[in-house]
Design a protein around this motif. Structure first.
Motif, PDB file in Angstrom:
ATOM      1  N   GLY A 116       0.793  -1.214   0.000  1.00  0.00           N
ATOM      2  CA  GLY A 116       0.000   0.000   0.000  1.00  0.00           C
ATOM      3  C   GLY A 116       0.825   1.264   0.000  1.00  0.00           C
ATOM      4  O   GLY A 116       2.008   1.259  -0.293  1.00  0.00           O
ATOM      5  N   GLN A 117       0.200   2.372   0.350  1.00  0.00           N
ATOM      6  CA  GLN A 117       0.796   3.694   0.189  1.00  0.00           C
ATOM      7  C   GLN A 117       1.656   4.084   1.374  1.00  0.00           C
ATOM      8  O   GLN A 117       1.347   5.014   2.119  1.00  0.00           O
ATOM      9  CB  GLN A 117      -0.324   4.716  -0.045  1.00  0.00           C
ATOM     10  N   THR A 118       2.701   3.366   1.580  1.00  0.00           N
ATOM     11  CA  THR A 118       3.688   3.719   2.591  1.00  0.00           C
ATOM     12  C   THR A 118       5.062   3.712   1.942  1.00  0.00           C
ATOM     13  O   THR A 118       5.272   3.155   0.865  1.00  0.00           O
ATOM     14  CB  THR A 118       3.691   2.717   3.757  1.00  0.00           C
ATOM     15  N   LYS A 119       6.004   4.355   2.599  1.00  0.00           N
ATOM     16  CA  LYS A 119       7.392   4.294   2.141  1.00  0.00           C
ATOM     17  C   LYS A 119       7.993   2.956   2.561  1.00  0.00           C
ATOM     18  O   LYS A 119       7.667   2.431   3.624  1.00  0.00           O
ATOM     19  CB  LYS A 119       8.189   5.451   2.745  1.00  0.00           C
ATOM     20  N   ASP A 120       8.867   2.416   1.722  1.00  0.00           N
ATOM     21  CA  ASP A 120       9.448   1.100   1.979  1.00  0.00           C
ATOM     22  C   ASP A 120      10.924   1.218   2.359  1.00  0.00           C
ATOM     23  O   ASP A 120      11.689   1.957   1.715  1.00  0.00           O
ATOM     24  CB  ASP A 120       9.325   0.208   0.744  1.00  0.00           C
ATOM     25  N   ALA A 339      16.995  -0.508  -8.972  1.00  0.00           N
ATOM     26  CA  ALA A 339      15.757  -0.482  -8.193  1.00  0.00           C
ATOM     27  C   ALA A 339      15.365   0.944  -7.799  1.00  0.00           C
ATOM     28  O   ALA A 339      14.308   1.151  -7.205  1.00  0.00           O
ATOM     29  CB  ALA A 339      15.889  -1.351  -6.945  1.00  0.00           C
ATOM     30  N   SER A 340      16.240   1.905  -8.128  1.00  0.00           N
ATOM     31  CA  SER A 340      15.970   3.336  -7.897  1.00  0.00           C
ATOM     32  C   SER A 340      15.693   3.658  -6.435  1.00  0.00           C
ATOM     33  O   SER A 340      14.784   4.424  -6.108  1.00  0.00           O
ATOM     34  CB  SER A 340      14.798   3.796  -8.777  1.00  0.00           C
ATOM     35  N   ILE A 341      16.472   3.057  -5.540  1.00  0.00           N
ATOM     36  CA  ILE A 341      16.353   3.349  -4.111  1.00  0.00           C
ATOM     37  C   ILE A 341      17.410   4.401  -3.779  1.00  0.00           C
ATOM     38  O   ILE A 341      18.610   4.095  -3.752  1.00  0.00           O
ATOM     39  CB  ILE A 341      16.553   2.081  -3.262  1.00  0.00           C
ATOM     40  N   PRO A 342      17.002   5.646  -3.535  1.00  0.00           N
ATOM     41  CA  PRO A 342      17.990   6.731  -3.439  1.00  0.00           C
ATOM     42  C   PRO A 342      18.947   6.617  -2.267  1.00  0.00           C
ATOM     43  O   PRO A 342      20.103   7.033  -2.358  1.00  0.00           O
ATOM     44  CB  PRO A 342      17.116   7.992  -3.326  1.00  0.00           C
ATOM     45  N   PHE A 343      18.457   6.060  -1.147  1.00  0.00           N
ATOM     46  CA  PHE A 343      19.314   5.947   0.033  1.00  0.00           C
ATOM     47  C   PHE A 343      19.671   4.469   0.236  1.00  0.00           C
ATOM     48  O   PHE A 343      19.030   3.756   1.008  1.00  0.00           O
ATOM     49  CB  PHE A 343      18.618   6.552   1.247  1.00  0.00           C
ATOM     50  N   SER A 344      20.671   4.045  -0.492  1.00  0.00           N
ATOM     51  CA  SER A 344      21.147   2.660  -0.451  1.00  0.00           C
ATOM     52  C   SER A 344      22.533   2.639   0.190  1.00  0.00           C
ATOM     53  O   SER A 344      23.413   3.408  -0.213  1.00  0.00           O
ATOM     54  CB  SER A 344      21.216   2.064  -1.858  1.00  0.00           C
ATOM     55  N   TYR A 345      22.706   1.748   1.165  1.00  0.00           N
ATOM     56  CA  TYR A 345      23.959   1.716   1.917  1.00  0.00           C
ATOM     57  C   TYR A 345      24.366   0.283   2.253  1.00  0.00           C
ATOM     58  O   TYR A 345      23.513  -0.586   2.470  1.00  0.00           O
ATOM     59  CB  TYR A 345      23.814   2.462   3.253  1.00  0.00           C
ATOM     60  N   ALA A 346      25.669   0.078   2.333  1.00  0.00           N
ATOM     61  CA  ALA A 346      26.223  -1.070   3.047  1.00  0.00           C
ATOM     62  C   ALA A 346      26.544  -0.599   4.457  1.00  0.00           C
ATOM     63  O   ALA A 346      27.174   0.450   4.640  1.00  0.00           O
ATOM     64  CB  ALA A 346      27.479  -1.590   2.370  1.00  0.00           C
ATOM     65  N   GLY A 380      13.202   9.021  10.128  1.00  0.00           N
ATOM     66  CA  GLY A 380      12.786  10.386  10.437  1.00  0.00           C
ATOM     67  C   GLY A 380      13.342  11.425   9.483  1.00  0.00           C
ATOM     68  O   GLY A 380      12.704  12.460   9.225  1.00  0.00           O
ATOM     69  N   TRP A 381      14.530  11.173   8.943  1.00  0.00           N
ATOM     70  CA  TRP A 381      15.196  12.163   8.097  1.00  0.00           C
ATOM     71  C   TRP A 381      14.722  12.121   6.656  1.00  0.00           C
ATOM     72  O   TRP A 381      14.601  13.164   5.991  1.00  0.00           O
ATOM     73  CB  TRP A 381      16.712  11.941   8.154  1.00  0.00           C
ATOM     74  N   ILE A 382      14.439  10.927   6.166  1.00  0.00           N
ATOM     75  CA  ILE A 382      14.095  10.749   4.755  1.00  0.00           C
ATOM     76  C   ILE A 382      12.603  10.938   4.562  1.00  0.00           C
ATOM     77  O   ILE A 382      11.793  10.225   5.166  1.00  0.00           O
ATOM     78  CB  ILE A 382      14.554   9.365   4.261  1.00  0.00           C
TER      79      ILE A 382
END
Length: 383
Positions: A116-120, A339-346, A380-382
């Motif tokens: 649904g309409q939430t951020k993942d 996958a166009s995930i802007p905040f991707s981290y190891a 909280g930041w994103i």
């Protein structure tokens, strides 16, 4: 003696000697008995108190069947907030289990993966089998998030930053390798995929020639194994074997397929050990700079401060290639670019090398607590 990178073909029966050699960067023969390795848990799940962060459960490492039992138990305890997902099957046929955690009412909507309409937010556990703390920490996070999603706003368990987020957690994306670290070789790294005629055999004469490095098998800037001399390399023999093609490992293919179903993925965290680092793209090259680099670094610096505020553990922040080395086909690069995930981290958890991959069980809960600080900050930041 044969000379292999970062290995010696010797057997040391003393656990202290084994640990010393390993923390000095020397891997011991793969056939060393797991019982000889310090801090190897002889876990027994028993009854888990899902209504609170259970000290007993989160103070031990757990074999795969206990991990799966915990995930199912968590979904049963919080049916409106948590559901289990099956991403696919490993090379040896084991199910790849995950959990999805969100606010009440959201979980039951939509198709698997799309809630649904939430951020993942996607949290991926130990792709490299020996990194046990990278398995236990996602379990702690799952438990804390489930409690928060079920809590009143006045409760100490309530995490307001997670409102509007759906979190997808895959604690053991490499189930075959993880089982192998419990049963045969505590320091096994790759999957357990077999090649050619060896697919038919239950045991290999050369056990090194098995498996794929999952974090070199994703489909962005993937590169084949380099030839050394005139001979063609045997599939799977190299410690960092990337496979013969992108997504050849069923595990990486299932993860990519699952993430592709998500509605609005904003954060991807590849949880690893060790090093105490938060690393945005890129992994394949130190010369390329992501379009979102400034925001990625700013968010990571804030996340590092959030981690430090819990137990004073210091994390560094730098692009993944600079933190480690150039490695094409990495999950973080694929999640960011494909996958166009802007905040991707190891995210490499504790420590910086004293214990390395055999982090004491007494550290499991503190690592979980401080990593939750990072999760809360990102949420909280994103926006």
């Amino acid at each position: 003696m044969n000379h292999l990178p970062n290995r010696i073909l010797s057997y040391f029966s003393s656990p202290a000697t084994t640990l010393l050699l390993y923390t000095l960067g020397i891997l011991v023969c793969t056939h060393v008995d797991a019982a000889q390795i310090p801090f190897h848990s002889s876990s027994s799940l028993g009854a888990v108190n899902y209504s609170a962060i259970d000290d007993r459960f989160h103070s031990k490492y757990h074999p795969l069947f206990e991990v799966e039992s915990f995930l199912y138990g968590l979904a049963d305890a919080f049916p409106e907030q948590v559901r289990t997902v099956q991403l696919g099957h490993s090379a040896e046929g084991r199910e790849m289990q995950g959990v999805v955690i969100s606010t009440p009412g959201v979980i039951t909507k939509g198709k698997p993966g799309n809630v649904g309409q939430t951020k993942d937010m996607v949290i991926l556990g130990a792709q490299h089998a020996r990194e046990w703390i990278a398995m236990s920490t996602p379990l702690y996070i799952a438990h804390a998030l489930a409690l928060s999603s079920n809590a009143s706003q006045s409760s100490s368990s309530y995490l307001p930053e997670l409102t509007g987020w759906t979190v997808h957690i895959i604690p053991v994306p490499n189930p075959d390798g993880y089982v192998y670290t419990w049963e045969t070789d505590r320091f096994w790294y790759k999957t357990r995929q077999r090649w050619g005629d060896r697919k038919k055999n239950s045991r290999d004469e050369d056990d090194e020639c098995v498996g794929v490095d999952m974090n070199r098998n994703y489909g962005y800037k993937w590169k084949a194994e380099k030839k050394t001399g005139k001979s063609k390399p045997r599939p799977g023999c190299d410690h960092w074997y990337p496979g013969s093609r992108p997504f050849e490992a069923p595990e990486t293919n299932s993860i990519a397929n699952y993430v592709s179903t998500l509605n609005d993925p904003r954060v991807f965290l590849d949880v690893r050990s060790y090093g105490q680092m938060i690393s945005p793209p890129f992994s394949f090259s130190c010369k390329r700079v992501p379009k979102h680099a400034e925001d990625q670094i700013e968010a990571a610096l804030g996340a590092a401060r959030a981690i430090q505020s819990v137990h004073q553990t210091e994390y560094t922040v730098s692009p993944l290639c600079e933190s480690l080395y150039s490695a094409p086909g990495n999950a973080v690069d694929w999640m960011y670019k494909r996958a166009s995930i802007p905040f991707s981290y190891a995210v490499h958890l504790r420590d910086t090398g004293t214990f390395g991959y055999v982090l004491p069980e007494s550290w499991i809960r503190p690592v979980g607590e401080e990593t939750m600080g990072m999760i809360r900050y990102f949420a909280g930041w994103i926006k």
